[in-house]
Scaffold this motif. Structure first.
Motif, PDB file in Angstrom:
ATOM      1  N   ALA A  52       8.052  -2.045   7.889  1.00 48.17           N
ATOM      2  CA  ALA A  52       8.796  -2.195   6.641  1.00 48.17           C
ATOM      3  C   ALA A  52      10.294  -2.018   6.864  1.00 48.17           C
ATOM      4  O   ALA A  52      10.736  -1.418   7.845  1.00 48.17           O
ATOM      5  N   GLU A  53      11.065  -2.519   5.914  1.00 50.71           N
ATOM      6  CA  GLU A  53      12.515  -2.347   5.946  1.00 50.71           C
ATOM      7  C   GLU A  53      12.875  -0.912   5.540  1.00 50.71           C
ATOM      8  O   GLU A  53      12.097  -0.243   4.843  1.00 50.71           O
ATOM      9  N   PRO A  54      14.049  -0.414   5.948  1.00 50.52           N
ATOM     10  CA  PRO A  54      14.463   0.952   5.597  1.00 50.52           C
ATOM     11  C   PRO A  54      14.456   1.220   4.097  1.00 50.52           C
ATOM     12  O   PRO A  54      14.126   2.327   3.660  1.00 50.52           O
ATOM     13  N   GLU A  55      14.777   0.182   3.294  1.00 50.11           N
ATOM     14  CA  GLU A  55      14.792   0.367   1.843  1.00 50.11           C
ATOM     15  C   GLU A  55      13.401   0.686   1.302  1.00 50.11           C
ATOM     16  O   GLU A  55      13.250   1.479   0.355  1.00 50.11           O
ATOM     17  N   GLU A  56      12.381   0.065   1.882  1.00 51.50           N
ATOM     18  CA  GLU A  56      11.011   0.330   1.457  1.00 51.50           C
ATOM     19  C   GLU A  56      10.596   1.741   1.849  1.00 51.50           C
ATOM     20  O   GLU A  56       9.953   2.452   1.068  1.00 51.50           O
ATOM     21  N   LEU A  57      10.947   2.132   3.067  1.00 55.90           N
ATOM     22  CA  LEU A  57      10.630   3.489   3.511  1.00 55.90           C
ATOM     23  C   LEU A  57      11.261   4.517   2.586  1.00 55.90           C
ATOM     24  O   LEU A  57      10.607   5.490   2.181  1.00 55.90           O
ATOM     25  N   GLU A  58      12.509   4.293   2.219  1.00 55.73           N
ATOM     26  CA  GLU A  58      13.208   5.234   1.345  1.00 55.73           C
ATOM     27  C   GLU A  58      12.570   5.267  -0.041  1.00 55.73           C
ATOM     28  O   GLU A  58      12.399   6.341  -0.638  1.00 55.73           O
ATOM     29  N   ALA A  59      12.200   4.094  -0.557  1.00 55.40           N
ATOM     30  CA  ALA A  59      11.606   4.032  -1.903  1.00 55.40           C
ATOM     31  C   ALA A  59      10.269   4.763  -1.956  1.00 55.40           C
ATOM     32  O   ALA A  59       9.947   5.416  -2.952  1.00 55.40           O
ATOM     33  N   ILE A  60       9.479   4.665  -0.883  1.00 61.22           N
ATOM     34  CA  ILE A  60       8.167   5.297  -0.869  1.00 61.22           C
ATOM     35  C   ILE A  60       8.238   6.764  -0.471  1.00 61.22           C
ATOM     36  O   ILE A  60       7.683   7.636  -1.143  1.00 61.22           O
ATOM     37  N   ALA A  61       8.925   7.047   0.626  1.00 59.54           N
ATOM     38  CA  ALA A  61       8.859   8.384   1.220  1.00 59.54           C
ATOM     39  C   ALA A  61      10.121   9.214   1.054  1.00 59.54           C
ATOM     40  O   ALA A  61      10.127  10.405   1.380  1.00 59.54           O
ATOM     41  N   GLU A  78       7.416   2.351 -10.580  1.00 62.05           N
ATOM     42  CA  GLU A  78       6.462   2.455 -11.679  1.00 62.05           C
ATOM     43  C   GLU A  78       5.068   2.879 -11.199  1.00 62.05           C
ATOM     44  O   GLU A  78       4.341   3.572 -11.914  1.00 62.05           O
ATOM     45  N   LYS A  79       4.704   2.471  -9.982  1.00 63.63           N
ATOM     46  CA  LYS A  79       3.318   2.590  -9.551  1.00 63.63           C
ATOM     47  C   LYS A  79       3.057   3.627  -8.455  1.00 63.63           C
ATOM     48  O   LYS A  79       1.907   3.895  -8.121  1.00 63.63           O
ATOM     49  N   LEU A  80       4.107   4.229  -7.890  1.00 67.03           N
ATOM     50  CA  LEU A  80       3.951   5.045  -6.694  1.00 67.03           C
ATOM     51  C   LEU A  80       2.901   6.134  -6.828  1.00 67.03           C
ATOM     52  O   LEU A  80       2.062   6.316  -5.945  1.00 67.03           O
ATOM     53  N   SER A  81       2.937   6.868  -7.922  1.00 67.71           N
ATOM     54  CA  SER A  81       2.025   8.006  -8.071  1.00 67.71           C
ATOM     55  C   SER A  81       0.561   7.578  -8.106  1.00 67.71           C
ATOM     56  O   SER A  81      -0.334   8.387  -7.847  1.00 67.71           O
ATOM     57  N   THR A  82       0.307   6.314  -8.384  1.00 66.30           N
ATOM     58  CA  THR A  82      -1.078   5.835  -8.519  1.00 66.30           C
ATOM     59  C   THR A  82      -1.605   5.163  -7.257  1.00 66.30           C
ATOM     60  O   THR A  82      -2.785   4.814  -7.196  1.00 66.30           O
ATOM     61  N   ILE A  83      -0.746   4.966  -6.245  1.00 63.19           N
ATOM     62  CA  ILE A  83      -1.191   4.203  -5.084  1.00 63.19           C
ATOM     63  C   ILE A  83      -1.160   5.000  -3.775  1.00 63.19           C
ATOM     64  O   ILE A  83      -1.395   4.439  -2.705  1.00 63.19           O
ATOM     65  N   VAL A  84      -0.898   6.307  -3.845  1.00 61.97           N
ATOM     66  CA  VAL A  84      -0.960   7.139  -2.648  1.00 61.97           C
ATOM     67  C   VAL A  84      -2.418   7.210  -2.191  1.00 61.97           C
ATOM     68  O   VAL A  84      -3.315   7.495  -2.988  1.00 61.97           O
ATOM     69  N   VAL A 144       0.465   4.585   1.487  1.00 63.95           N
ATOM     70  CA  VAL A 144       0.255   4.064   0.123  1.00 63.95           C
ATOM     71  C   VAL A 144      -0.520   2.758   0.182  1.00 63.95           C
ATOM     72  O   VAL A 144      -0.339   1.956   1.098  1.00 63.95           O
ATOM     73  N   ASP A 145      -1.377   2.555  -0.784  1.00 65.20           N
ATOM     74  CA  ASP A 145      -2.156   1.320  -0.911  1.00 65.20           C
ATOM     75  C   ASP A 145      -1.321   0.348  -1.744  1.00 65.20           C
ATOM     76  O   ASP A 145      -1.603   0.096  -2.913  1.00 65.20           O
ATOM     77  N   ASP A 146      -0.274  -0.194  -1.115  1.00 65.79           N
ATOM     78  CA  ASP A 146       0.736  -0.951  -1.864  1.00 65.79           C
ATOM     79  C   ASP A 146       0.653  -2.459  -1.673  1.00 65.79           C
ATOM     80  O   ASP A 146       1.551  -3.181  -2.113  1.00 65.79           O
ATOM     81  N   GLU A 147      -0.405  -2.947  -1.038  1.00 66.06           N
ATOM     82  CA  GLU A 147      -0.474  -4.385  -0.797  1.00 66.06           C
ATOM     83  C   GLU A 147      -0.375  -5.216  -2.073  1.00 66.06           C
ATOM     84  O   GLU A 147       0.324  -6.228  -2.093  1.00 66.06           O
ATOM     85  N   PRO A 148      -1.040  -4.823  -3.182  1.00 67.51           N
ATOM     86  CA  PRO A 148      -0.880  -5.607  -4.411  1.00 67.51           C
ATOM     87  C   PRO A 148       0.569  -5.658  -4.898  1.00 67.51           C
ATOM     88  O   PRO A 148       1.011  -6.679  -5.438  1.00 67.51           O
ATOM     89  N   VAL A 149       1.303  -4.572  -4.693  1.00 67.90           N
ATOM     90  CA  VAL A 149       2.715  -4.539  -5.091  1.00 67.90           C
ATOM     91  C   VAL A 149       3.526  -5.484  -4.209  1.00 67.90           C
ATOM     92  O   VAL A 149       4.409  -6.209  -4.680  1.00 67.90           O
ATOM     93  N   GLN A 150       3.208  -5.495  -2.910  1.00 66.88           N
ATOM     94  CA  GLN A 150       3.885  -6.408  -1.988  1.00 66.88           C
ATOM     95  C   GLN A 150       3.633  -7.864  -2.385  1.00 66.88           C
ATOM     96  O   GLN A 150       4.548  -8.697  -2.359  1.00 66.88           O
ATOM     97  N   VAL A 151       2.387  -8.166  -2.743  1.00 69.56           N
ATOM     98  CA  VAL A 151       2.046  -9.532  -3.147  1.00 69.56           C
ATOM     99  C   VAL A 151       2.810  -9.911  -4.415  1.00 69.56           C
ATOM    100  O   VAL A 151       3.364 -11.028  -4.508  1.00 69.56           O
ATOM    101  N   MET A 152       2.863  -9.007  -5.381  1.00 68.98           N
ATOM    102  CA  MET A 152       3.580  -9.276  -6.630  1.00 68.98           C
ATOM    103  C   MET A 152       5.056  -9.546  -6.372  1.00 68.98           C
ATOM    104  O   MET A 152       5.633 -10.499  -6.923  1.00 68.98           O
ATOM    105  N   ALA A 153       5.670  -8.724  -5.535  1.00 71.43           N
ATOM    106  CA  ALA A 153       7.097  -8.889  -5.237  1.00 71.43           C
ATOM    107  C   ALA A 153       7.354 -10.199  -4.496  1.00 71.43           C
ATOM    108  O   ALA A 153       8.329 -10.910  -4.773  1.00 71.43           O
ATOM    109  N   THR A 154       6.467 -10.530  -3.551  1.00 75.13           N
ATOM    110  CA  THR A 154       6.621 -11.773  -2.786  1.00 75.13           C
ATOM    111  C   THR A 154       6.457 -12.990  -3.684  1.00 75.13           C
ATOM    112  O   THR A 154       7.235 -13.955  -3.600  1.00 75.13           O
ATOM    113  N   ASN A 155       5.466 -12.949  -4.567  1.00 74.63           N
ATOM    114  CA  ASN A 155       5.253 -14.082  -5.472  1.00 74.63           C
ATOM    115  C   ASN A 155       6.411 -14.251  -6.451  1.00 74.63           C
ATOM    116  O   ASN A 155       6.744 -15.375  -6.845  1.00 74.63           O
TER     117      ASN A 155
END
Length: 241
Positions: A137-146, A106-112, A32-43
């Motif tokens: 990534a942490e296990p929670e992230e893996l579960e949320a994505i895959a 919210e965004k998963l289907s658009t960032i694969v 997934v092209d999730d870097e923008p989501v990672q940045v948003m969550a970190t900020n």
């Protein structure tokens, strides 16, 4: 070398795949092209401390690396280690994961990334390929994505290794040495797909051949240690350097 029905039209890419017994995929940035989501969550985590991470900082210091490590660096770089309300890194990362999971729903289907699900279907249809996800990534992230509530693909993989399974994050080779050990597969029969310089270095330091598939956040990184650098994971993927 066997010759299965090809996936890639480019013979050089397919030939490299054909010599492999285990195919390993990274998660963030590759599936997934999730870097923008990672940045948003970190900020969102660091906003109470007056810190905002821009894309340039993220690309240089965070892409492909374990969250605990780059959170420690953010705290140091922005001089907030003595902030009266700063929480322990473990708590901050947990909070980031919670924000990330909320956003990813919210965004998963658009960032694969283009072609990745078709490629996973291909390697899953060939019984001679074993399959792994190897991610910082942490296990929670893996579960949320895959996982079941995400793309529902974890069941297609024989081995899942996350940042929780190792002490040292990419580019250290520990996570890929763990893959070699867990799979009982010699490194020369493993092919890893990574999107970042840190991921490529982690694989190659472990003696594993690596195909880099850069995304918009990583396209200018150093992939000189990669066996190939390709444009995407579609059947029409091209070698770009």
């Amino acid at each position: 070398m066997f010759s299965p029905t090809p996936y890639f039209k480019n013979k050089e890419i397919q030939s490299l795949l054909n010599t492999s017994k285990l195919v390993s995929l990274d998660l963030n940035g590759l599936i997934v092209d999730d870097e923008p989501v990672q940045v948003m969550a970190t900020n969102k985590v660091f906003s109470p401390y007056g810190v905002t991470i821009n894309n340039e900082y993220w690309i240089t210091n965070c892409v492909g690396k374990n969250a605990h490590k780059f959170f420690e660096k953010i705290i140091k770089d922005f001089n907030i280690d003595n902030h009266p309300e700063i929480k322990p890194v473990k708590e901050l990362v947990s909070l980031k994961n919670r924000y990330y999971i909320e956003l990813i729903k919210e965004k998963l289907s658009t960032i694969v990334r283009e072609g990745v699900l078709e490629f996973i279907d291909y390697i899953n249809s060939k019984v001679f390929f074993r399959k792994a996800i190897v991610t910082s990534a942490e296990p929670e992230e893996l579960e949320a994505i895959a996982g079941e509530k995400g793309l529902n693909i974890t069941g297609l993989f024989d081995i899942l290794i996350t940042g929780a399974d190792v002490k040292k994050s990419k580019p250290d080779p520990e996570i890929y040495l763990k893959l070699i050990e867990k799979s009982r597969t010699a490194p020369e029969f493993i092919i890893a797909f990574e999107d970042s310089e840190a991921g490529v270095k982690s694989a190659t330091k472990a003696g594993i051949r690596c195909i880099a598939v850069p995304n918009r956040f990583t396209k200018l990184q150093d992939f000189s240690s990669a066996t190939l650098v390709i444009s995407n994971l579609t059947q029409n993927a091209e070698i770009i350097r």
